[in-house]
Motif scaffolding. Sequence first.
Motif, PDB file in Angstrom:
ATOM      1  N   ILE A  54       0.836  -1.197   0.000  1.00  0.00           N
ATOM      2  CA  ILE A  54       0.000   0.000   0.000  1.00  0.00           C
ATOM      3  C   ILE A  54       0.872   1.248   0.000  1.00  0.00           C
ATOM      4  O   ILE A  54       1.836   1.343   0.767  1.00  0.00           O
ATOM      5  N   ASP A  55       0.530   2.201  -0.842  1.00  0.00           N
ATOM      6  CA  ASP A  55       1.074   3.547  -0.739  1.00  0.00           C
ATOM      7  C   ASP A  55      -0.010   4.444  -0.159  1.00  0.00           C
ATOM      8  O   ASP A  55      -1.141   4.470  -0.682  1.00  0.00           O
ATOM      9  N   THR A  56       0.335   5.171   0.900  1.00  0.00           N
ATOM     10  CA  THR A  56      -0.644   6.108   1.442  1.00  0.00           C
ATOM     11  C   THR A  56      -0.955   7.219   0.450  1.00  0.00           C
ATOM     12  O   THR A  56      -2.043   7.806   0.488  1.00  0.00           O
ATOM     13  N   HIS A  57      -0.009   7.481  -0.464  1.00  0.00           N
ATOM     14  CA  HIS A  57      -0.213   8.493  -1.494  1.00  0.00           C
ATOM     15  C   HIS A  57       0.869   8.339  -2.553  1.00  0.00           C
ATOM     16  O   HIS A  57       1.821   7.574  -2.372  1.00  0.00           O
ATOM     17  N   LEU A  58       0.719   9.053  -3.643  1.00  0.00           N
ATOM     18  CA  LEU A  58       1.736   9.086  -4.695  1.00  0.00           C
ATOM     19  C   LEU A  58       2.797  10.095  -4.282  1.00  0.00           C
ATOM     20  O   LEU A  58       2.566  11.300  -4.310  1.00  0.00           O
ATOM     21  N   HIS A  59       3.939   9.593  -3.895  1.00  0.00           N
ATOM     22  CA  HIS A  59       4.968  10.394  -3.244  1.00  0.00           C
ATOM     23  C   HIS A  59       5.626  11.372  -4.207  1.00  0.00           C
ATOM     24  O   HIS A  59       5.695  11.140  -5.419  1.00  0.00           O
ATOM     25  N   ALA A  60       6.134  12.470  -3.647  1.00  0.00           N
ATOM     26  CA  ALA A  60       6.851  13.464  -4.439  1.00  0.00           C
ATOM     27  C   ALA A  60       8.278  13.672  -3.955  1.00  0.00           C
ATOM     28  O   ALA A  60       8.994  14.501  -4.509  1.00  0.00           O
ATOM     29  N   ASP A  61       8.701  12.909  -2.929  1.00  0.00           N
ATOM     30  CA  ASP A  61      10.055  13.078  -2.399  1.00  0.00           C
ATOM     31  C   ASP A  61      10.934  11.853  -2.601  1.00  0.00           C
ATOM     32  O   ASP A  61      12.112  11.880  -2.285  1.00  0.00           O
ATOM     33  N   HIS A  62      10.361  10.753  -3.107  1.00  0.00           N
ATOM     34  CA  HIS A  62      11.157   9.566  -3.406  1.00  0.00           C
ATOM     35  C   HIS A  62      10.370   8.653  -4.337  1.00  0.00           C
ATOM     36  O   HIS A  62       9.146   8.801  -4.485  1.00  0.00           O
ATOM     37  N   VAL A  63      11.069   7.726  -4.954  1.00  0.00           N
ATOM     38  CA  VAL A  63      10.418   6.753  -5.837  1.00  0.00           C
ATOM     39  C   VAL A  63       9.894   5.604  -4.985  1.00  0.00           C
ATOM     40  O   VAL A  63      10.621   5.005  -4.186  1.00  0.00           O
ATOM     41  N   SER A  64       8.624   5.311  -5.149  1.00  0.00           N
ATOM     42  CA  SER A  64       8.005   4.213  -4.409  1.00  0.00           C
ATOM     43  C   SER A  64       8.502   2.862  -4.908  1.00  0.00           C
ATOM     44  O   SER A  64       8.734   2.672  -6.106  1.00  0.00           O
ATOM     45  N   GLY A  65       8.626   1.917  -3.997  1.00  0.00           N
ATOM     46  CA  GLY A  65       8.954   0.547  -4.369  1.00  0.00           C
ATOM     47  C   GLY A  65       7.730  -0.350  -4.405  1.00  0.00           C
ATOM     48  O   GLY A  65       7.857  -1.570  -4.556  1.00  0.00           O
ATOM     49  N   ALA A  66       6.537   0.235  -4.291  1.00  0.00           N
ATOM     50  CA  ALA A  66       5.330  -0.573  -4.116  1.00  0.00           C
ATOM     51  C   ALA A  66       5.025  -1.459  -5.318  1.00  0.00           C
ATOM     52  O   ALA A  66       4.734  -2.653  -5.167  1.00  0.00           O
ATOM     53  N   ARG A  67       5.073  -0.900  -6.515  1.00  0.00           N
ATOM     54  CA  ARG A  67       4.744  -1.723  -7.688  1.00  0.00           C
ATOM     55  C   ARG A  67       5.758  -2.847  -7.880  1.00  0.00           C
ATOM     56  O   ARG A  67       5.385  -3.995  -8.176  1.00  0.00           O
ATOM     57  N   LYS A  68       7.023  -2.522  -7.696  1.00  0.00           N
ATOM     58  CA  LYS A  68       8.057  -3.549  -7.847  1.00  0.00           C
ATOM     59  C   LYS A  68       7.890  -4.645  -6.794  1.00  0.00           C
ATOM     60  O   LYS A  68       8.011  -5.841  -7.094  1.00  0.00           O
ATOM     61  N   LEU A  69       7.600  -4.240  -5.553  1.00  0.00           N
ATOM     62  CA  LEU A  69       7.414  -5.218  -4.486  1.00  0.00           C
ATOM     63  C   LEU A  69       6.185  -6.090  -4.747  1.00  0.00           C
ATOM     64  O   LEU A  69       6.217  -7.311  -4.536  1.00  0.00           O
ATOM     65  N   ALA A  70       5.111  -5.475  -5.218  1.00  0.00           N
ATOM     66  CA  ALA A  70       3.910  -6.251  -5.539  1.00  0.00           C
ATOM     67  C   ALA A  70       4.179  -7.240  -6.664  1.00  0.00           C
ATOM     68  O   ALA A  70       3.738  -8.401  -6.619  1.00  0.00           O
ATOM     69  N   ASP A  71       4.923  -6.813  -7.682  1.00  0.00           N
ATOM     70  CA  ASP A  71       5.251  -7.705  -8.793  1.00  0.00           C
ATOM     71  C   ASP A  71       6.084  -8.890  -8.323  1.00  0.00           C
ATOM     72  O   ASP A  71       5.874 -10.031  -8.761  1.00  0.00           O
ATOM     73  N   LYS A  72       7.033  -8.639  -7.436  1.00  0.00           N
ATOM     74  CA  LYS A  72       7.931  -9.704  -6.979  1.00  0.00           C
ATOM     75  C   LYS A  72       7.248 -10.694  -6.051  1.00  0.00           C
ATOM     76  O   LYS A  72       7.675 -11.858  -5.966  1.00  0.00           O
ATOM     77  N   THR A  73       6.223 -10.249  -5.344  1.00  0.00           N
ATOM     78  CA  THR A  73       5.589 -11.107  -4.329  1.00  0.00           C
ATOM     79  C   THR A  73       4.211 -11.608  -4.729  1.00  0.00           C
ATOM     80  O   THR A  73       3.665 -12.499  -4.063  1.00  0.00           O
ATOM     81  N   GLY A  74       3.641 -11.047  -5.791  1.00  0.00           N
ATOM     82  CA  GLY A  74       2.279 -11.418  -6.171  1.00  0.00           C
ATOM     83  C   GLY A  74       1.221 -10.736  -5.319  1.00  0.00           C
ATOM     84  O   GLY A  74       0.039 -11.087  -5.395  1.00  0.00           O
TER      85      GLY A  74
END
Length: 242
Positions: A54-74
């Motif tokens: 989960i991302d609480t929001h679309l961040h503006a101070d760093h690149v989120s790892g959420a999509r990559k983590l979701a892809d790697k773990t299903g």
Amino acid sequence: MLFRQYLHMNPVAASYLFGCGSLSQGVVVDPLEEEVDFYIKEAKDLGLNIVYVIDTHLHADHVSGARKLADKTGAKYVLHSSADTTYDFTPVEDGEELMAGNTKLTFLHTPGHTPEHISIVVTDTRRGEEPWFVLTGHTLMVGDAGRTELASSIEEGANNLYNSLQKIMELEDHIEVYPGAFSGSVCGRGLSGKPSSTIGFERRFNLALQKGEKAEFVDFMTKEVPPQPENFTKMRKTNQGK
């Protein structure tokens, strides 16, 4: 319930791993891109299968790892339904609930820092039916509230943030508060170096919450705004997939 808070210094941010040990279902909130493999290892060491990222929001101070983590773990990648992205995600609405084993997540739409911002009220149903803590992202932080001009006008964001804080303040005083950043972050002013608090303590001592009327709050939030994160527009667009 298993619970881990991770404090990062570059950028200054907090991310979280928690969930139900008995049913081996875990949740990661606000992961950083460079730490993706770390979360996977932590979850494995705790015996958790990551089912939601989960991302609480679309961040503006760093690149989120959420999509990559979701892809790697299903896992399912969760954002508020209003999030403006070029990719698919699992949308949630205000008041919606998800279960990770015996751990209940209740989502509050808390715009202001960004329009799609959510906070997550967490209940360990094996201990009780009442919430235990809330993950507040960059809405309510320890000592202040999140800045409001990175994804909207500063006044519009401050008006929305005022309403969001009122929603969070409906929680009981004993509820623990875990924000998305702490002292040193560019996403707030006067933030404490202590990266957790309670609703009751913040109600009494948080500077932003001492501004009773909306006009007073908006005036407070539009003064002494810290410097904007470097390349914040590009960073947010990257997290939107644009």
